[in-house]
Design a protein around this motif. Structure first.
Motif, PDB file in Angstrom:
ATOM      1  N   LEU A  82     -13.210   2.025 -14.315  1.00 18.98           N
ATOM      2  CA  LEU A  82     -12.975   2.404 -12.675  1.00 18.98           C
ATOM      3  C   LEU A  82     -11.781   2.552 -12.259  1.00 18.98           C
ATOM      4  CD1 LEU A  82     -15.736  -1.344 -11.914  1.00 18.98           C
ATOM      5  CD2 LEU A  82     -16.189   1.624 -11.666  1.00 18.98           C
ATOM      6  N   ASN A  83     -11.139   3.235 -13.000  1.00 13.25           N
ATOM      7  CA  ASN A  83      -9.843   3.487 -12.731  1.00 13.25           C
ATOM      8  C   ASN A  83      -9.784   5.249 -11.763  1.00 13.25           C
ATOM      9  OD1 ASN A  83      -8.674   1.890 -13.760  1.00 13.25           O
ATOM     10  ND2 ASN A  83      -9.118   2.106 -15.434  1.00 13.25           N
ATOM     11  N   ASP A  86     -13.106  13.551  -8.793  1.00 12.69           N
ATOM     12  CA  ASP A  86     -12.944  12.041 -10.244  1.00 12.69           C
ATOM     13  C   ASP A  86     -11.758  12.212 -11.143  1.00 12.69           C
ATOM     14  OD1 ASP A  86     -15.996  11.418 -12.116  1.00 12.69           O
ATOM     15  OD2 ASP A  86     -13.984   9.851 -11.090  1.00 12.69           O
ATOM     16  N   ALA A  87     -10.712  12.689 -10.702  1.00 18.66           N
ATOM     17  CA  ALA A  87      -9.490  13.001 -11.831  1.00 18.66           C
ATOM     18  C   ALA A  87      -9.700  11.063 -12.163  1.00 18.66           C
ATOM     19  CB  ALA A  87      -8.250  13.263 -10.754  1.00 18.66           C
ATOM     20  N   ILE A  88      -9.716  11.607 -13.741  1.00 18.50           N
ATOM     21  CA  ILE A  88      -9.924  10.542 -14.690  1.00 18.50           C
ATOM     22  C   ILE A  88      -8.703  10.027 -14.654  1.00 18.50           C
ATOM     23  CG2 ILE A  88     -10.850   9.902 -16.777  1.00 18.50           C
ATOM     24  CD1 ILE A  88     -13.689  11.166 -16.492  1.00 18.50           C
ATOM     25  N   HIS A  89      -7.575  11.130 -15.350  1.00 18.89           N
ATOM     26  CA  HIS A  89      -6.097  10.849 -15.577  1.00 18.89           C
ATOM     27  C   HIS A  89      -5.185  10.745 -14.290  1.00 18.89           C
ATOM     28  CE1 HIS A  89      -7.361  11.914 -19.992  1.00 18.89           C
ATOM     29  NE2 HIS A  89      -7.961  13.083 -18.881  1.00 18.89           N
ATOM     30  N   GLN A  90      -4.765   9.792 -13.934  1.00 23.66           N
ATOM     31  CA  GLN A  90      -3.494   9.771 -12.992  1.00 23.66           C
ATOM     32  C   GLN A  90      -2.018   9.933 -12.957  1.00 23.66           C
ATOM     33  OE1 GLN A  90      -4.781   5.566 -11.037  1.00 23.66           O
ATOM     34  NE2 GLN A  90      -6.318   5.270 -12.727  1.00 23.66           N
ATOM     35  N   THR A  91      -1.715  10.548 -12.418  1.00 30.88           N
ATOM     36  CA  THR A  91      -0.665  10.402 -12.412  1.00 30.88           C
ATOM     37  C   THR A  91       0.223   9.012 -12.172  1.00 30.88           C
ATOM     38  OG1 THR A  91      -0.409  11.145 -10.319  1.00 30.88           O
ATOM     39  CG2 THR A  91      -1.094  12.678 -12.133  1.00 30.88           C
ATOM     40  N   SER A  92       1.651   9.295 -12.437  1.00 31.91           N
ATOM     41  CA  SER A  92       2.271   8.150 -11.458  1.00 31.91           C
ATOM     42  C   SER A  92       2.946   7.631 -11.159  1.00 31.91           C
ATOM     43  CB  SER A  92       4.381   7.751 -12.643  1.00 31.91           C
ATOM     44  OG  SER A  92       4.417   9.208 -12.032  1.00 31.91           O
ATOM     45  N   LEU A 128      -6.322   1.393  -7.937  1.00 31.87           N
ATOM     46  CA  LEU A 128      -7.209   0.939  -7.007  1.00 31.87           C
ATOM     47  C   LEU A 128      -7.285  -0.035  -6.832  1.00 31.87           C
ATOM     48  CD1 LEU A 128      -9.589   3.115  -5.661  1.00 31.87           C
ATOM     49  CD2 LEU A 128     -11.061   2.380  -8.420  1.00 31.87           C
ATOM     50  N   PRO A 129      -8.420  -0.234  -5.963  1.00 33.70           N
ATOM     51  CA  PRO A 129      -7.844  -2.360  -5.411  1.00 33.70           C
ATOM     52  C   PRO A 129      -9.632  -2.628  -5.810  1.00 33.70           C
ATOM     53  CG  PRO A 129      -7.561  -0.965  -3.346  1.00 33.70           C
ATOM     54  CD  PRO A 129      -7.412   0.275  -4.198  1.00 33.70           C
ATOM     55  N   LYS A 138     -13.546  -0.778  -6.096  1.00 30.26           N
ATOM     56  CA  LYS A 138     -14.172  -1.027  -7.301  1.00 30.26           C
ATOM     57  C   LYS A 138     -15.653  -1.109  -7.608  1.00 30.26           C
ATOM     58  CE  LYS A 138      -9.561  -1.140 -10.861  1.00 30.26           C
ATOM     59  NZ  LYS A 138      -9.338  -2.001 -11.500  1.00 30.26           N
ATOM     60  N   GLY A 139     -15.649  -2.717  -6.639  1.00 31.25           N
ATOM     61  CA  GLY A 139     -17.167  -3.345  -6.468  1.00 31.25           C
ATOM     62  C   GLY A 139     -17.731  -2.546  -5.699  1.00 31.25           C
ATOM     63  N   TYR A 140     -17.062  -1.680  -4.936  1.00 31.92           N
ATOM     64  CA  TYR A 140     -18.147  -0.524  -4.102  1.00 31.92           C
ATOM     65  C   TYR A 140     -18.487   1.025  -4.610  1.00 31.92           C
ATOM     66  CZ  TYR A 140     -18.505   3.047  -0.395  1.00 31.92           C
ATOM     67  OH  TYR A 140     -19.066   3.597   0.491  1.00 31.92           O
ATOM     68  N   TRP A 141     -17.337   1.068  -5.923  1.00 30.47           N
ATOM     69  CA  TRP A 141     -17.946   2.083  -6.749  1.00 30.47           C
ATOM     70  C   TRP A 141     -19.027   1.540  -7.614  1.00 30.47           C
ATOM     71  CZ3 TRP A 141     -13.482   4.754  -9.964  1.00 30.47           C
ATOM     72  CH2 TRP A 141     -14.371   6.134 -10.437  1.00 30.47           C
ATOM     73  N   VAL A 142     -18.969   0.163  -8.319  1.00 31.05           N
ATOM     74  CA  VAL A 142     -20.121   0.073  -8.438  1.00 31.05           C
ATOM     75  C   VAL A 142     -21.607  -0.529  -7.907  1.00 31.05           C
ATOM     76  CG1 VAL A 142     -21.633  -2.326  -9.994  1.00 31.05           C
ATOM     77  CG2 VAL A 142     -18.873  -1.221 -10.621  1.00 31.05           C
ATOM     78  N   PHE A 143     -21.559  -0.712  -6.080  1.00 26.15           N
ATOM     79  CA  PHE A 143     -22.325  -0.963  -5.722  1.00 26.15           C
ATOM     80  C   PHE A 143     -23.247   0.649  -5.368  1.00 26.15           C
ATOM     81  CE2 PHE A 143     -24.067  -1.831  -1.388  1.00 26.15           C
ATOM     82  CZ  PHE A 143     -25.206  -2.333  -2.062  1.00 26.15           C
TER      83      PHE A 143
END
Length: 293
Positions: free
Chosen positions: A18-19, A121-127, A132-133, A137-142
């Motif tokens: 969930l990043n 939905d970029a999986i690779h995050q830059t510096s 993600l708070p 993450k909980g909202y994403w699952v929901f």
């Protein structure tokens, strides 16, 4: 080429996680540069869900036993999703109005200063990406559960039951899906292929509940020894087991795949629109330069 890279990213173990590098994607639309139109949409959707749920139950009545039905649970979580989504958007807009804008305040789409589309939905995050708070993450699952289960409810009802075509049934078994499709299409919510595990886990939990309910002697609203006739564990255990297993292992994951495909189509179309807009801006700038020359 971009679409191939997008799909390659989906088949990596980190795709279960969930990043996400753009928290604003949870409260913005790829179709508006300002968050206000999307906030209005979220507010209208929230009011629609709350009002239709309250109206339906005031007309047709409600009892505690109605909570045994997946349809009822699906509409409840869809309504809760609309409330939570509107709340996040209100907080987002209010926060922006109280502090100077930063680069993170810009929505993922559209950004006319950029000529190439970046996936929401970029999986690779830059510096420079924000962490993600936990509440996102909980909202994403929901919302993965809400969307996947909602689509499954619509398909399963009309394919296996469809014993009622009245206004309430249309609302709970058809309009719910319309709301979901619109939401995925107009929002920038990230979706990942491997996140089918969340709606499938919800479906598994519900199947376990139906078994426990049957063993305990529970009945439906008409005192039949089942919740749904296709889940008659006592009268037709083979069919019930097949429906239950097929729902958890096949049907619900496929529903998530459909939602994921819709999100990918949204990303591709939004990227195309952004590139066209950037191209037009460049052409207009060139014309102005030639005019000045």
């Amino acid at each position: 080429m971009a679409s191939k890279g997008r799909f390659r990213q989906e088949f990596r173990l980190k795709s279960f996680g969930l990043n996400h590098g753009q928290p604003r994607d949870f409260t913005r639309s790829p179709w508006f540069s300002s968050p206000v139109p999307f906030l209005i949409y979220r507010t209208v959707t929230c009011l629609y869900q709350v009002c239709t749920y309250a109206t339906a139950h005031s007309i047709y009545g409600v009892s505690p036993k109605s909570l045994i039905y997946l349809t009822e649970l699906g509409y409840i979580i869809l309504t809760v999703h609309s409330i939570v989504s509107a709340g996040f958007c209100f907080i987002d807009v209010f926060g922006i109005s109280c502090r100077p804008k930063s680069p993170e305040d810009r929505p993922t789409f559209p950004n006319n200063d950029v000529t190439t589309a970046r996936s929401t939905d970029a999986i690779h995050q830059t510096s420079q990406s924000l962490k993600l708070p936990w509440y996102y993450k909980g909202y994403w699952v929901f919302y993965n559960v809400v969307f996947g289960i909602g689509l499954y409810i619509t398909i399963a009802y009309w394919a296996l039951l469809a014993d009622d075509t009245g206004p309430r049934s249309i609302l709970f078994h058809a309009m719910n899906c319309v709301v979901i499709v619109i939401d995925v299409s107009v929002s920038a919510l990230p979706l990942r292929l491997f996140h089918f595990v969340y709606p499938s886990a919800f479906a598994l939990a519900y199947v376990i509940f139906t078994v426990i309910y049957w063993v305990a002697g529970g009945t439906d609203v008409n005192n039949n020894p089942w919740i749904y006739p296709v889940l008659d564990y006592g009268g037709n255990p083979a069919m019930a087991a097949g429906i239950a297993a097929g729902s958890v292992l096949v049907a619900v994951p496929l529903c998530h795949v459909v939602i994921f495909g819709l999100a990918v189509a949204r990303e591709m179309l939004a990227g195309h629109v952004k590139r066209r807009s950037a191209k037009v801006d460049v052409q207009m700038e060139q014309r102005r330069e030639h005019g000045l020359a």
